[in-house]
Design a protein around this motif. Structure first.
Motif, PDB file in Angstrom:
ATOM      1  N   ASN A 188       0.839  -1.204   0.000  1.00 46.02           N
ATOM      2  CA  ASN A 188       0.000   0.000   0.000  1.00 46.02           C
ATOM      3  C   ASN A 188       0.878   1.260   0.000  1.00 46.02           C
ATOM      4  N   VAL A 189       0.262   2.416   0.074  1.00 46.20           N
ATOM      5  CA  VAL A 189       1.001   3.680  -0.067  1.00 46.20           C
ATOM      6  C   VAL A 189       2.077   3.830   1.009  1.00 46.20           C
ATOM      7  N   THR A 190       1.718   3.523   2.254  1.00 45.64           N
ATOM      8  CA  THR A 190       2.696   3.639   3.344  1.00 45.64           C
ATOM      9  C   THR A 190       3.880   2.707   3.078  1.00 45.64           C
ATOM     10  N   GLU A 191       3.560   1.501   2.658  1.00 49.11           N
ATOM     11  CA  GLU A 191       4.616   0.518   2.412  1.00 49.11           C
ATOM     12  C   GLU A 191       5.454   0.887   1.182  1.00 49.11           C
TER      13      GLU A 191
END
Ligand code: HEM
Ligand SMILES: *[C@@H]1O[C@H](CO)[C@@H](O)[C@H](O)[C@H]1NC(C)=O
Ligand SMILES: *[C@@H]1O[C@H](CO)[C@@H](O)[C@H](O)[C@H]1NC(C)=O
Ligand SMILES: *[C@@H]1O[C@H](CO)[C@@H](O)[C@H](O)[C@H]1NC(C)=O
Ligand SMILES: *[C@@H]1O[C@H](CO)[C@@H](O)[C@H](O)[C@H]1NC(C)=O
Length: 348
Positions: A188-191
């Motif tokens: 995801n975006v954070t990752e």
């Protein structure tokens, strides 16, 4: 602080301290034995020595050009092999397809061909190229972080023998395109922010490969015209994050003259700059985030591939006793056939 020269020693020392694994192991296990040796026997017994390609972190053993480092290249090779994965479809991941994709625009540079050329010497029916690509990345970050980022290793990756779909992210693409590519890869975006920061803490951008991003220089100490991502291109530390947060202008993918290719800038700001700020504030958080994300990256494999348990050092096992013809110091046997094995129990 320890210099990267000590990375390998520390890496091996740490490897041995985790040896009290609880997994029941019975010799022989063809899925594990050779990989265990390549992972843990660098300097001793059979001296596989794969890790010496990236220890010290700024080793240039297999590149004849200055301004290039094997550690950064091995690490980037693993990402580019993984980056075409489609986790929903259960296809791609670390499968050595990168070896058939080196003429693509998304895989610019000699890094991939040359890394694979180095690994071929270790490839066998019991050590796939895909496992070696994963091991190369693991040794690279272990060495460059002075043993702070030790990725648990599972074996069993399976090689493909043809190119797969394309889809490695390129710096001129939009944030939406990158977000979609990382989602396809299972992040995801954070990752995505974490993974890119963990990737861009060693090495840099080469004018030789990307003249539209950094200038080609005429410097015999930097023949590939590398501009480093951060002040310590050979240290797997959080300076990529601290320098980003302090606007140091060093990272060419964040502050380079070409706005179109500032992909790190767009990605690091994708959550309003929150994660990169936290990574800048804490070296430990940076390392912990990278250990978790990189383990997932290396364990991204096609759905039908079953990885082994985490491979722990085998404390005691039989070794091949060869009446004659073996190498006197390394003990390399003439023949590796199992029926030639006369068990003599040794600590390895
Ligand atoms: C949107 C995602 C990404 C883009 C657009 C991107 C782009 C680039 C570019 C253009 C270079 C310069 C290569 C060269 O000049 O030889 C580079 C280098 C590098 N990248 Fe990435 N990258 C991305 C994500 C990642 C990730 C997730 C990793 C690993 C986890 C990674 C690891 C590396 C490494 C280690 C280098 C240095 C290579 C060297 O110095 O030889 N990259 N990247
Ligand atoms: C890598 O090697 C392959 C096969 O030998 C070749 O087709 C390809 O052009 C090479 N790529 C680079 C970038 O050298
Ligand atoms: C991404 O997943 C992690 C859990 O791995 C979670 O903590 C984080 O909030 C998620 N980020 C987004 C933007 O969904
Ligand atoms: C900036 O990068 C883009 C994408 O690679 C390229 O098309 C463009 O020519 C570059 N601009 C300059 C000034 O180099
Ligand atoms: C590069 O530098 C060398 C030595 O400083 C000089 O002799 C040579 O002409 C330069 N080459 C170019 C293309 O500028």
């Amino acid at each position: 602080m320890l210099t990267s020269r000590h990375g390998l020693t520390l890496l091996l020392a740490l490897s041995i301290t985790v040896s009290s694994g609880t997994t029941a192991y019975t010799w022989p296990d063809p899925r594990i034995d050779l990989l265990e040796s390549i992972l843990y026997q660098q300097n001793g017994f059979r001296q596989y020595g794969l890790a010496f390609g990236v220890a010290p972190c700024n080793n240039q053993a297999s590149t004849l050009e200055t301004g290039r480092d094997d550690s950064a290249e091995w690490f980037r090779t693993a990402y580019h092999d993984m980056a075409t994965a489609d986790v929903q479809a259960g296809t791609g991941g670390i499968d050595a397809s990168i070896g058939f994709e080196t003429d693509r625009d998304e895989n610019k540079g000699k890094a991939f061909n040359e890394s694979i050329g180095f690994f071929i010497g270790f490839q066998s029916v019991r050590s796939s190229m895909a496992d070696l690509i994963a091991l190369g990345a693991l040794f690279s970050v272990g060495s460059c972080s002075n043993g702070e980022v030790i990725i648990p290793f599972r074996g069993g990756r399976v090689d493909v023998y043809e190119a797969g779909p394309s889809g490695v992210p390129q710096p001129q693409e939009s944030l939406d395109s990158h977000t979609a590519a990382f989602a396809r890869q299972g992040f995801n975006v954070t990752e995505m922010i974490g993974l890119v920061a963990c990737g861009h803490t060693i090495g840099g951008v080469h004018g030789e490969n990307f003249p539209e991003i950094v200038p080609v220089v005429n410097d015999s100490n930097n023949m590939a015209s590398r501009q480093d991502f951060d002040e310590s291109f050979d240290n797997f530390d959080n300076s990529v994050a601290t320098q980003f947060v302090s606007n140091s202008m060093q990272n060419p993918l964040a502050f380079g003259h070409n706005e179109t290719t500032r992909s790190d800038f767009r990605i690091f700001n994708a959550d309003g700059g929150e994660l990169i700020r936290k990574m800048a504030e804490s070296q430990q958080l940076f390392w912990d985030t990278c250990t978790t994300l990189l383990e997932r990256m290396l364990n991204t494999v096609p759905r039908d591939v079953q990885l082994t348990e985490v491979i722990q050092p085998i404390p005691v096992r039989p070794k091949i006793k060869h009446p004659s013809g073996g190498h006197p110091t390394t003990g390399h046997a003439k023949s590796r056939r199992v029926r030639d094995v006369i068990p003599t129990y040794t600590r390895v």
